[in-house]
Design a protein around this motif. Sequence first.
Motif, PDB file in Angstrom:
ATOM      1  N   THR A  30       0.846  -1.181   0.000  1.00  0.00           N
ATOM      2  CA  THR A  30       0.000   0.000   0.000  1.00  0.00           C
ATOM      3  C   THR A  30       0.887   1.239   0.000  1.00  0.00           C
ATOM      4  OG1 THR A  30      -0.174   0.297   2.400  1.00  0.00           O
ATOM      5  CG2 THR A  30      -1.681  -1.303   1.372  1.00  0.00           C
ATOM      6  N   LEU A  89      -7.999   2.977   1.367  1.00  0.00           N
ATOM      7  CA  LEU A  89      -8.057   2.024   2.471  1.00  0.00           C
ATOM      8  C   LEU A  89      -9.315   2.152   3.313  1.00  0.00           C
ATOM      9  CD1 LEU A  89      -4.362   2.202   3.689  1.00  0.00           C
ATOM     10  CD2 LEU A  89      -5.441   0.301   2.499  1.00  0.00           C
ATOM     11  N   LEU A  95     -11.299  -3.438  -0.064  1.00  0.00           N
ATOM     12  CA  LEU A  95     -10.069  -4.047   0.437  1.00  0.00           C
ATOM     13  C   LEU A  95     -10.242  -5.555   0.586  1.00  0.00           C
ATOM     14  CD1 LEU A  95      -7.240  -3.162   1.328  1.00  0.00           C
ATOM     15  CD2 LEU A  95      -8.120  -2.949   3.658  1.00  0.00           C
ATOM     16  N   VAL A 107       2.120  -8.439   3.380  1.00  0.00           N
ATOM     17  CA  VAL A 107       1.674  -7.067   3.141  1.00  0.00           C
ATOM     18  C   VAL A 107       2.725  -6.108   3.678  1.00  0.00           C
ATOM     19  CG1 VAL A 107      -0.060  -5.313   3.691  1.00  0.00           C
ATOM     20  CG2 VAL A 107      -0.779  -7.674   3.264  1.00  0.00           C
ATOM     21  N   HIS A 109       2.588  -2.308   4.423  1.00  0.00           N
ATOM     22  CA  HIS A 109       1.594  -1.236   4.518  1.00  0.00           C
ATOM     23  C   HIS A 109       2.309   0.092   4.745  1.00  0.00           C
ATOM     24  CE1 HIS A 109      -2.031   0.921   5.358  1.00  0.00           C
ATOM     25  NE2 HIS A 109      -1.700   1.149   6.624  1.00  0.00           N
ATOM     26  N   PHE A 134      -5.898   2.056   8.822  1.00  0.00           N
ATOM     27  CA  PHE A 134      -5.035   1.041   9.426  1.00  0.00           C
ATOM     28  C   PHE A 134      -5.846  -0.095  10.039  1.00  0.00           C
ATOM     29  CE2 PHE A 134      -2.111  -0.709  12.654  1.00  0.00           C
ATOM     30  CZ  PHE A 134      -1.040  -1.011  11.838  1.00  0.00           C
ATOM     31  N   MET A 137      -6.910  -2.358   7.362  1.00  0.00           N
ATOM     32  CA  MET A 137      -5.839  -3.254   6.919  1.00  0.00           C
ATOM     33  C   MET A 137      -5.651  -4.405   7.900  1.00  0.00           C
ATOM     34  SD  MET A 137      -3.643  -4.231   4.799  1.00  0.00           S
ATOM     35  CE  MET A 137      -3.858  -2.876   3.646  1.00  0.00           C
ATOM     36  N   CYS A 141      -6.120  -8.362   6.964  1.00  0.00           N
ATOM     37  CA  CYS A 141      -5.058  -9.344   7.221  1.00  0.00           C
ATOM     38  C   CYS A 141      -5.544 -10.445   8.163  1.00  0.00           C
ATOM     39  CB  CYS A 141      -3.830  -8.644   7.801  1.00  0.00           C
ATOM     40  SG  CYS A 141      -2.936  -7.600   6.629  1.00  0.00           S
ATOM     41  N   LEU A 149       2.385  -8.840   8.331  1.00  0.00           N
ATOM     42  CA  LEU A 149       2.076  -7.451   8.023  1.00  0.00           C
ATOM     43  C   LEU A 149       3.227  -6.586   8.519  1.00  0.00           C
ATOM     44  CD1 LEU A 149       0.301  -4.981   7.296  1.00  0.00           C
ATOM     45  CD2 LEU A 149      -0.759  -5.208   9.573  1.00  0.00           C
ATOM     46  N   TYR A 151       4.438  -2.682   8.603  1.00  0.00           N
ATOM     47  CA  TYR A 151       3.781  -1.390   8.440  1.00  0.00           C
ATOM     48  C   TYR A 151       4.716  -0.253   8.838  1.00  0.00           C
ATOM     49  CZ  TYR A 151       3.099  -1.660  13.513  1.00  0.00           C
ATOM     50  OH  TYR A 151       3.304  -1.776  14.870  1.00  0.00           O
ATOM     51  N   ASN A 186      -1.033   3.198  15.773  1.00  0.00           N
ATOM     52  CA  ASN A 186      -0.877   2.050  14.878  1.00  0.00           C
ATOM     53  C   ASN A 186      -0.117   0.920  15.550  1.00  0.00           C
ATOM     54  OD1 ASN A 186      -0.419   3.842  11.692  1.00  0.00           O
ATOM     55  ND2 ASN A 186      -2.231   3.471  12.922  1.00  0.00           N
ATOM     56  N   THR A 201       2.980  -9.079  13.115  1.00  0.00           N
ATOM     57  CA  THR A 201       3.102  -7.684  12.685  1.00  0.00           C
ATOM     58  C   THR A 201       4.465  -7.138  13.065  1.00  0.00           C
ATOM     59  OG1 THR A 201       2.217  -6.705  14.727  1.00  0.00           O
ATOM     60  CG2 THR A 201       0.619  -7.321  13.031  1.00  0.00           C
TER      61      THR A 201
END
Length: 362
Positions: A30, A89, A95, A107, A109, A134, A137, A141, A149, A151, A186, A201
């Motif tokens: 993204t 998003l 999505l 991913v 992000h 966020f 997303m 996921c 993920l 990010y 986030n 993540t």
Amino acid sequence: MRALDARAGPVAPDGPRLTDNTGMRKILITGAAGFIGMHVSQALLARGDTVIGLDNLNDYYDPQLKRDRVASLQAGPDAGRFQFVEADLVDMAGLNALFDAHGFDGVVHLAAQAGVRYSLTHPHAYAQSNLVGFVNMLEACRRHRTAHLVYASSSSVYGGNTRMPFSENDAVDHPVSLYAATKKANELMAHTYSHLYGLPTTGLRFFTVYGPWGRPDMAPMLFTRAILAGEPIKVFNHGKMQRDFTFIDDIVAGVVATLDRPPVADDAFDRAAPQASGSWAPYKVFNIGHSEPVQLMDFIRTLESALGVSAQLDLQPMAPGDVPATYADVSALQAWTGVAPHTGLSEGIGRFVAWYRQYHRA
């Protein structure tokens, strides 16, 4: 950070991997029309991955630069494995449909509303993109059992901290901009999903990225345009600033190596004395920078040398939401991935200036 071989992938310590680095994965990026997103897309394509690039091409800065980045990807040698999707998003249904269609292996992000100063006047843009976008997303996921993920967080989360270098385990409870607050949010949201659903993540706190195709709201582009036009450049805090300027190639090496090593649950995690950069859940946060802060006036002198033109300085007080210095401790990321920064300022600025002249001639 150490340059990556496009075919072999990074050398990293023993541990789990997303793949065996033979390529042929499908990765969602993204913010693919953005500065970092374009370069990460190039690196993944070069080693054999398929990339689906998503971006909403918003007008925070001139969308033509974003379109030109996408066009460069579409004209590159690996264009057959790149697909661009213009989407937002905040559209959860869209999505989910994208995930249903592609079944991503991972991913990256990077999409977000960027900019510290812009957040002072456009707070709702940050709430929509950085918070609603966020969580959408994370939900996508979770629903599709994404293997990893990665990010974008930000060095801005360190806010009013003054102890240097910044460590991932420092407290980050005093943000000085809404942008920084959304990035810390986030990290908290990601941890929740790692804990509740086992979603691996990894957050990357970027430190002042520069290089070819850079953002026009950042100092290298702002300064270069003004210097070549014979206009004064705004120098905040009267030049008494330090930034951990990090060349884009070093950032890309760290992002790709991080993607290849998802975190796993840590049963030995000490909840009585928790470390903020890890967890009992499959969750990590890393600084990603050069770990060598540069005085702003030294940066300007290096840029003047590369351009062959002297700058006119307009000395300004500290801007609201800004901080006097950033300095990344990147030892944790280096230990995790095996990569380290290597591009010096003079080399990086030289490559940026060469691109700038070529792009604007074109």
